[in-house]
Scaffold this motif. Structure first.
Motif, mmCIF file in Angstrom:
data_model
loop_
_atom_site.group_PDB
_atom_site.id
_atom_site.type_symbol
_atom_site.label_atom_id
_atom_site.label_comp_id
_atom_site.label_asym_id
_atom_site.label_seq_id
_atom_site.Cartn_x
_atom_site.Cartn_y
_atom_site.Cartn_z
ATOM 1 N N SER A 133 0.786 -1.107 0.036
ATOM 2 C CA SER A 133 0.008 0.140 -0.116
ATOM 3 C C SER A 133 0.965 1.188 -0.188
ATOM 4 O O SER A 133 2.092 1.250 0.312
ATOM 5 C CB SER A 133 -0.806 -0.063 1.341
ATOM 6 O OG SER A 133 -0.116 0.077 2.599
ATOM 7 N N ILE A 134 0.302 2.495 -0.329
ATOM 8 C CA ILE A 134 1.129 3.732 -0.177
ATOM 9 C C ILE A 134 1.131 4.014 1.360
ATOM 10 O O ILE A 134 0.097 3.679 2.262
ATOM 11 C CB ILE A 134 0.108 4.712 -0.869
ATOM 12 C CG1 ILE A 134 0.092 4.452 -2.490
ATOM 13 C CG2 ILE A 134 0.762 6.110 -0.675
ATOM 14 C CD1 ILE A 134 -0.785 5.449 -3.018
ATOM 15 N N PRO A 135 2.025 4.345 1.805
ATOM 16 C CA PRO A 135 2.467 4.576 3.275
ATOM 17 C C PRO A 135 1.136 5.490 3.690
ATOM 18 O O PRO A 135 0.994 6.653 3.456
ATOM 19 C CB PRO A 135 3.612 5.422 3.325
ATOM 20 C CG PRO A 135 4.439 4.928 2.357
ATOM 21 C CD PRO A 135 3.309 4.649 1.209
ATOM 22 N N ALA A 136 0.529 5.116 4.873
ATOM 23 C CA ALA A 136 -0.718 5.821 5.426
ATOM 24 C C ALA A 136 -0.689 5.344 6.877
ATOM 25 O O ALA A 136 -0.424 4.336 7.365
ATOM 26 C CB ALA A 136 -1.886 5.643 4.565
ATOM 27 N N GLY A 137 -1.763 5.929 7.495
ATOM 28 C CA GLY A 137 -2.279 5.820 9.017
ATOM 29 C C GLY A 137 -3.110 6.943 9.422
ATOM 30 O O GLY A 137 -3.472 7.577 8.631
ATOM 31 N N TYR A 138 -3.658 6.385 10.650
ATOM 32 C CA TYR A 138 -4.556 7.143 11.090
ATOM 33 C C TYR A 138 -4.108 8.546 11.919
ATOM 34 O O TYR A 138 -2.880 8.719 12.363
ATOM 35 C CB TYR A 138 -5.312 6.570 12.532
ATOM 36 C CG TYR A 138 -6.277 5.516 11.980
ATOM 37 C CD1 TYR A 138 -7.550 5.621 11.706
ATOM 38 C CD2 TYR A 138 -5.747 4.105 11.716
ATOM 39 C CE1 TYR A 138 -8.475 4.863 11.344
ATOM 40 C CE2 TYR A 138 -6.590 3.197 11.470
ATOM 41 C CZ TYR A 138 -7.963 3.337 11.211
ATOM 42 O OH TYR A 138 -8.760 2.418 11.031
ATOM 43 N N VAL A 139 -5.054 9.569 11.787
ATOM 44 C CA VAL A 139 -4.754 10.915 12.277
ATOM 45 C C VAL A 139 -5.093 10.887 13.934
ATOM 46 O O VAL A 139 -5.904 10.324 14.428
ATOM 47 C CB VAL A 139 -5.522 11.981 11.965
ATOM 48 C CG1 VAL A 139 -5.264 13.197 12.422
ATOM 49 C CG2 VAL A 139 -5.274 12.118 10.291
ATOM 50 N N ASP A 140 -4.108 10.982 14.744
ATOM 51 C CA ASP A 140 -4.230 11.297 16.264
ATOM 52 C C ASP A 140 -5.203 12.589 16.605
ATOM 53 O O ASP A 140 -5.331 13.402 15.755
ATOM 54 C CB ASP A 140 -2.862 11.348 16.955
ATOM 55 C CG ASP A 140 -2.190 10.091 17.027
ATOM 56 O OD1 ASP A 140 -2.872 9.058 17.063
ATOM 57 O OD2 ASP A 140 -1.013 10.193 17.082
ATOM 58 N N TYR A 141 -5.820 12.286 17.440
ATOM 59 C CA TYR A 141 -6.722 13.323 18.134
ATOM 60 C C TYR A 141 -5.961 14.454 18.687
ATOM 61 O O TYR A 141 -5.195 14.391 19.273
ATOM 62 C CB TYR A 141 -7.712 12.997 19.438
ATOM 63 C CG TYR A 141 -8.818 13.716 19.556
ATOM 64 C CD1 TYR A 141 -9.854 13.643 18.841
ATOM 65 C CD2 TYR A 141 -8.557 14.723 20.473
ATOM 66 C CE1 TYR A 141 -10.904 14.544 19.189
ATOM 67 C CE2 TYR A 141 -9.685 15.714 20.849
ATOM 68 C CZ TYR A 141 -10.895 15.488 20.111
ATOM 69 O OH TYR A 141 -12.047 16.208 20.194
ATOM 70 N N GLY A 142 -6.108 15.807 17.828
ATOM 71 C CA GLY A 142 -5.433 16.873 18.300
ATOM 72 C C GLY A 142 -4.104 17.078 17.401
ATOM 73 O O GLY A 142 -3.517 18.043 17.674
ATOM 74 N N GLU A 143 -4.007 16.212 16.461
ATOM 75 C CA GLU A 143 -2.643 16.240 15.574
ATOM 76 C C GLU A 143 -3.258 17.053 14.340
ATOM 77 O O GLU A 143 -3.946 16.665 13.694
ATOM 78 C CB GLU A 143 -2.282 14.816 15.376
ATOM 79 C CG GLU A 143 -0.941 14.648 14.527
ATOM 80 C CD GLU A 143 -0.538 13.340 14.274
ATOM 81 O OE1 GLU A 143 0.944 12.986 14.237
ATOM 82 O OE2 GLU A 143 -1.234 12.420 14.207
ATOM 83 N N ASP A 144 -2.159 17.889 13.836
ATOM 84 C CA ASP A 144 -2.541 18.221 12.467
ATOM 85 C C ASP A 144 -2.296 17.234 11.492
ATOM 86 O O ASP A 144 -1.463 16.549 11.284
ATOM 87 C CB ASP A 144 -1.373 19.403 12.258
ATOM 88 C CG ASP A 144 -1.485 19.804 10.897
ATOM 89 O OD1 ASP A 144 -2.217 20.996 10.666
ATOM 90 O OD2 ASP A 144 -0.473 19.495 9.923
ATOM 91 N N VAL A 145 -3.198 17.115 10.140
ATOM 92 C CA VAL A 145 -3.250 16.187 9.295
ATOM 93 C C VAL A 145 -1.889 16.190 8.537
ATOM 94 O O VAL A 145 -1.320 14.688 8.173
ATOM 95 C CB VAL A 145 -4.223 16.436 8.283
ATOM 96 C CG1 VAL A 145 -4.295 17.539 7.551
ATOM 97 C CG2 VAL A 145 -4.536 15.316 7.648
ATOM 98 N N ARG A 146 -1.302 17.139 8.227
ATOM 99 C CA ARG A 146 -0.035 16.956 7.402
ATOM 100 C C ARG A 146 1.324 16.474 8.346
ATOM 101 O O ARG A 146 1.869 15.839 7.876
ATOM 102 C CB ARG A 146 0.483 18.421 6.879
ATOM 103 C CG ARG A 146 -0.378 18.630 5.429
ATOM 104 C CD ARG A 146 0.166 19.873 4.869
ATOM 105 N NE ARG A 146 -0.154 19.951 3.420
ATOM 106 C CZ ARG A 146 -1.478 20.430 3.086
ATOM 107 N NH1 ARG A 146 -2.146 20.744 4.078
ATOM 108 N NH2 ARG A 146 -1.821 20.415 1.968
ATOM 109 N N GLN A 147 1.212 16.880 9.800
ATOM 110 C CA GLN A 147 2.265 16.647 10.548
ATOM 111 C C GLN A 147 1.945 15.106 10.937
ATOM 112 O O GLN A 147 2.864 14.102 10.840
ATOM 113 C CB GLN A 147 2.222 17.183 12.076
ATOM 114 C CG GLN A 147 2.539 18.552 11.993
ATOM 115 C CD GLN A 147 2.365 19.107 13.323
ATOM 116 O OE1 GLN A 147 1.614 18.738 14.108
ATOM 117 N NE2 GLN A 147 2.815 20.428 13.523
#
Length: 232
Positions: A133-147
């Motif tokens: 897959s293309i590298p990916a994962g979940y966004v943490d709560y309170g985390e900026d999406v690009r970060q």
């Protein structure tokens, strides 16, 4: 064949965290005077009906795996109720409503100077292990999406990248217990050493005409949007 990478974006975006956060997309609100009481997107339902016919796709006609069974505030068994015209799980004792929202995932698309794309092989314990897959994962709560996108890329590949424009957005339905909305960003490598880690057991660049078996339909759809013929 060489893809044209977009330049850095100034638009808003979101980030991702790991798959074990199975309930990261869940949120709840008290009472029946909910944020959705005015209908979809906060619009008056009669106005929406007159102005547009919405194609809502999959309809929530059953219990998705992983739904709340008990109120997280008072432990009363939740019941089905119509809230804003949609079936929700609601507490008959304190009025809590379980608004089950999809999680957010962020992916980074990296091409090298030879026009090859970076993919990771999913490790045992990850969703669809052994596929790529293309590298990916979940966004943490309170985390900026690009970060989050940059963090996930580093955790899975060891590469540091500047995260640029959004190149693809899609809903993921491959795991009914953890529905997500994914955002794919263009990325430019600025440092690091290629080394698989976290949810990935391998990381490598592949020519567009020599791709391995891919794990997710949405990755395939993105690559097909570029004019690539993907064998499934």
């Amino acid at each position: 064949w060489m893809p044209i990478l977009p330049t850095k974006s100034h638009c808003g975006s979101f980030s991702t965290s790991k798959a074990q956060r199975s309930e990261s997309g869940d949120s709840g609100h008290h009472g029946t005077g909910s944020r959705r009481s005015g209908g979809a997107f906060g619009c008056r339902r009669d106005v929406v009906r007159r102005s547009h016919t919405w194609n809502t796709g999959p309809v929530h006609q059953h219990e998705w795996p992983g739904e709340f069974k008990y109120c997280p505030h008072c432990a009363t068994a939740l019941e089905n109720a119509l809230v804003g015209g949609t079936r929700r799980r609601q507490c008959p004792e304190c009025g809590f409503v379980h608004f089950r929202n999809p999680g957010v995932g962020a992916a980074v698309v990296i091409w090298d100077d030879s026009g090859r794309i970076l993919l990771v092989k999913r490790a045992p314990g990850a969703t669809r292990p052994g596929l790529w897959s293309i590298p990916a994962g979940y966004v943490d709560y309170g985390e900026d999406v690009r970060q989050a996108a940059a963090r996930e890329l580093f955790e899975e590949t060891g590469l540091i990248a500047e995260v640029g424009d959004v190149v693809w957005v899609a809903s993921n339905f491959h795991d009914p217990a953890k529905l997500t909305v994914g955002i794919w960003f263009a990325g430019t490598v600025t440092g690091g050493v290629l080394e698989a880690g976290d949810d990935a057991e391998a990381a490598a660049f592949f020519a567009p005409d020599d791709l391995p078996a891919l794990a997710f339909e949405t990755d395939i759809a993105y690559l097909e949007s570029l004019g690539l013929g993907i064998e499934t």
